[in-house]
Design an enzyme around this catalytic site. Structure first.
Site, mmCIF file in Angstrom:
data_model
loop_
_atom_site.group_PDB
_atom_site.id
_atom_site.type_symbol
_atom_site.label_atom_id
_atom_site.label_comp_id
_atom_site.label_asym_id
_atom_site.label_seq_id
_atom_site.Cartn_x
_atom_site.Cartn_y
_atom_site.Cartn_z
ATOM 1 N N ALA A 248 5.511 -5.173 0.380
ATOM 2 C CA ALA A 248 6.600 -4.507 1.104
ATOM 3 C C ALA A 248 7.956 -4.866 0.524
ATOM 4 C CB ALA A 248 6.548 -4.896 2.575
ATOM 5 N N HIS A 249 8.885 -3.911 0.596
ATOM 6 C CA HIS A 249 10.273 -4.164 0.218
ATOM 7 C C HIS A 249 10.841 -5.230 1.154
ATOM 8 C CE1 HIS A 249 14.583 -3.446 -0.336
ATOM 9 N NE2 HIS A 249 14.266 -2.861 -1.473
ATOM 10 N N PRO A 250 11.693 -6.125 0.646
ATOM 11 C CA PRO A 250 12.182 -7.213 1.506
ATOM 12 C C PRO A 250 13.066 -6.764 2.662
ATOM 13 C CG PRO A 250 13.295 -7.247 -0.620
ATOM 14 C CD PRO A 250 12.163 -6.279 -0.743
ATOM 15 N N PHE A 255 8.464 0.544 3.528
ATOM 16 C CA PHE A 255 8.453 0.777 2.080
ATOM 17 C C PHE A 255 7.437 -0.188 1.495
ATOM 18 C CE2 PHE A 255 11.484 2.706 -1.182
ATOM 19 C CZ PHE A 255 10.526 2.759 -2.156
#
Length: 431
Positions: A248-250, A255
């Site tokens: 996952a995007h931080p 996302f």
């Protein structure tokens, strides 16, 4: 004046409709080996630069020639991958005569390019101060593991080592799993791109100012530089980068990768409009206005709750079904493909990203094209060189050596072997 004439000739050829590659007037003498260095110069060669690989005959040339599993004698698919379109000459730079040939090549070239340990360029005398008396315009680009200065400069640098040292492995993988290397040698390849960019910038300045320079490029600098915004967040706001579930995007939610009923796909909502469209596709339009999920910030605060909900939804259909629905709604997404699927993807085919060359031993070699695009002229690809394949041609045609000079160099072991006093035909230059 010579460069002005060269540029005028190039312009004249273009005006006549002749095929002129962007770097046809660039000659690079390269002391490169294995992956990172050859990867950088590969793209320069594809763009028309004459890349002359100097291969050490004492060790059988570039070690990449012997990398398994697809190797036969000194021919390997690994070497073909990184050395397409280059020339090769065997030179023992440990001999005075081999050094003499190298210096003659420097006199007629634009750059000296290498990927060696950080303390080796000085020992081999291939920095700008070592060569400027031969050619004041020479650009000396050294891609090393840790650079030519600093406490680690004498240490060997490899992609695995750099990914561990610079935080990459700590950020990669599932939160409860071990530190993980990227599936590709991205520090090596990124370092090659940075070296190529540095070399071209140095060439531009040298042609403008008439003076060359050193380009001190390192894999370490490259890897640290690619920490980008997580580093800025950490240095400025005290943020602690951590691994995330399912890549996952931080900060952007959702996302990440999601599991469908038959595989995995990536869904990315990098803009609010994509999130709003996603809620419609999954049949939950009310989520767009829910105060827990209506902004980037609130979705981040309630990440676990939202991702758990989406995990349940995406598990109800196949990857193909979700991709069709999401693409129709213009929500960024893609199936997670394996390498074979990626190489046969219709877009890969349409963009001409798989190229073919013919090798006298390996036969038809299929590899990936350079992603560098300049102008509309299609790139013509040539196989990688056999070891020392261009030795005699370079000595005769580029440097103007006559038969007696080549024989004397061969007897002195400039091209490998041991010095001898006999008058045997020169063979090492072509070995």
């Amino acid at each position: 004046m010579g460069r002005l004439i060269s540029a005028w000739r190039g312009n004249s050829r273009r005006q006549r409709g002749c095929a002129v590659k962007p770097l046809e007037d660039v000659r690079i003498v390269s002391l490169e080996q294995y992956g990172a260095g050859p990867f950088g110069s590969l793209h320069l060669a594809d763009l028309g630069a004459e890349v002359i690989k100097i291969e050490d005959p004492r060790v059988g040339g570039d070690v990449g020639r012997y990398v398994p599993p697809y190797a036969e004698d000194e021919h390997s698919l690994f070497f073909e991958t990184f050395n397409r379109g280059k020339k090769s000459i065997s030179l023992d730079l440990g001999t005075a005569e081999g050094r003499e040939v190298f210096e003659d090549l420097v006199r007629v070239s634009d750059a000296v390019y290498s990927n060696l340990r950080g303390d080796v360029p000085a020992k081999m005398r291939i920095r700008y101060d070592d060569l400027k008396h031969l050619n004041p315009r020479i650009v000396c680009c050294s891609l090393t593991g840790f650079g030519m200065t600093g406490p680690r400069s004498a240490q060997p640098g490899y992609d695995y080592v750099l990914q561990g040292l610079t935080g990459w492995m700590d950020l990669t993988g599932e939160p409860d799993g071990p530190p993980t290397k990227s599936g590709l040698s991205l520090v090596d390849y990124s370092g090659g791109f940075v070296a190529a960019m540095s070399l071209l910038a140095g060439l531009h300045a040298a042609r403008r100012d008439g003076l060359g320079m050193d380009c001190d490029v390192s894999l370490y600098d490259t890897a640290i530089g690619l920490l980008t915004y997580p580093a800025t967040w950490h240095l400025t706001a005290g943020y602690t980068p951590t691994r995330t579930r399912h890549s996952a995007h931080p900060s952007l939610v959702p996302f990440q990768a999601f599991r469908a009923s038959d595989g995995w796909l990536v869904v990315g909502c990098a803009k609010e409009k994509f999130w709003q469209r996603l809620t419609v596709v999954i049949g939950r339009p009310e989520l767009a206005a829910d105060p827990h999920f209506n902004t980037f910030a609130t979705r981040g605060q309630h990440r676990d709750q939202l991702v758990a909900l989406l995990d349940e939804v995406f598990a109800t259909r196949t990857v193909a079904q979700w991709v069709e629905l999401l693409q129709a709604a213009t929500v960024p997404c893609a199936p997670i493909q394996n390498v074979a699927e990626a190489l046969t993807d219709p877009h890969t085919v349409a963009r001409g990203l798989v190229v073919e060359t013919e090798h006298p031993v390996l036969g038809r070699v299929r590899s990936v094209a350079s992603p560098v695009r300049v102008g509309e002229q299609p790139v013509g690809y040539q196989r990688a060189p056999l070891r020392a394949e261009h030795g005699e041609a370079l000595l005769r045609d580029l440097l103007g050596y006559d038969e007696d000079r080549i024989r004397a160099l061969d007897r002195a072991a400039a091209f490998g072997g041991t010095p001898r006093s006999d008058d045997t035909e020169p063979e090492a230059a072509a070995r």
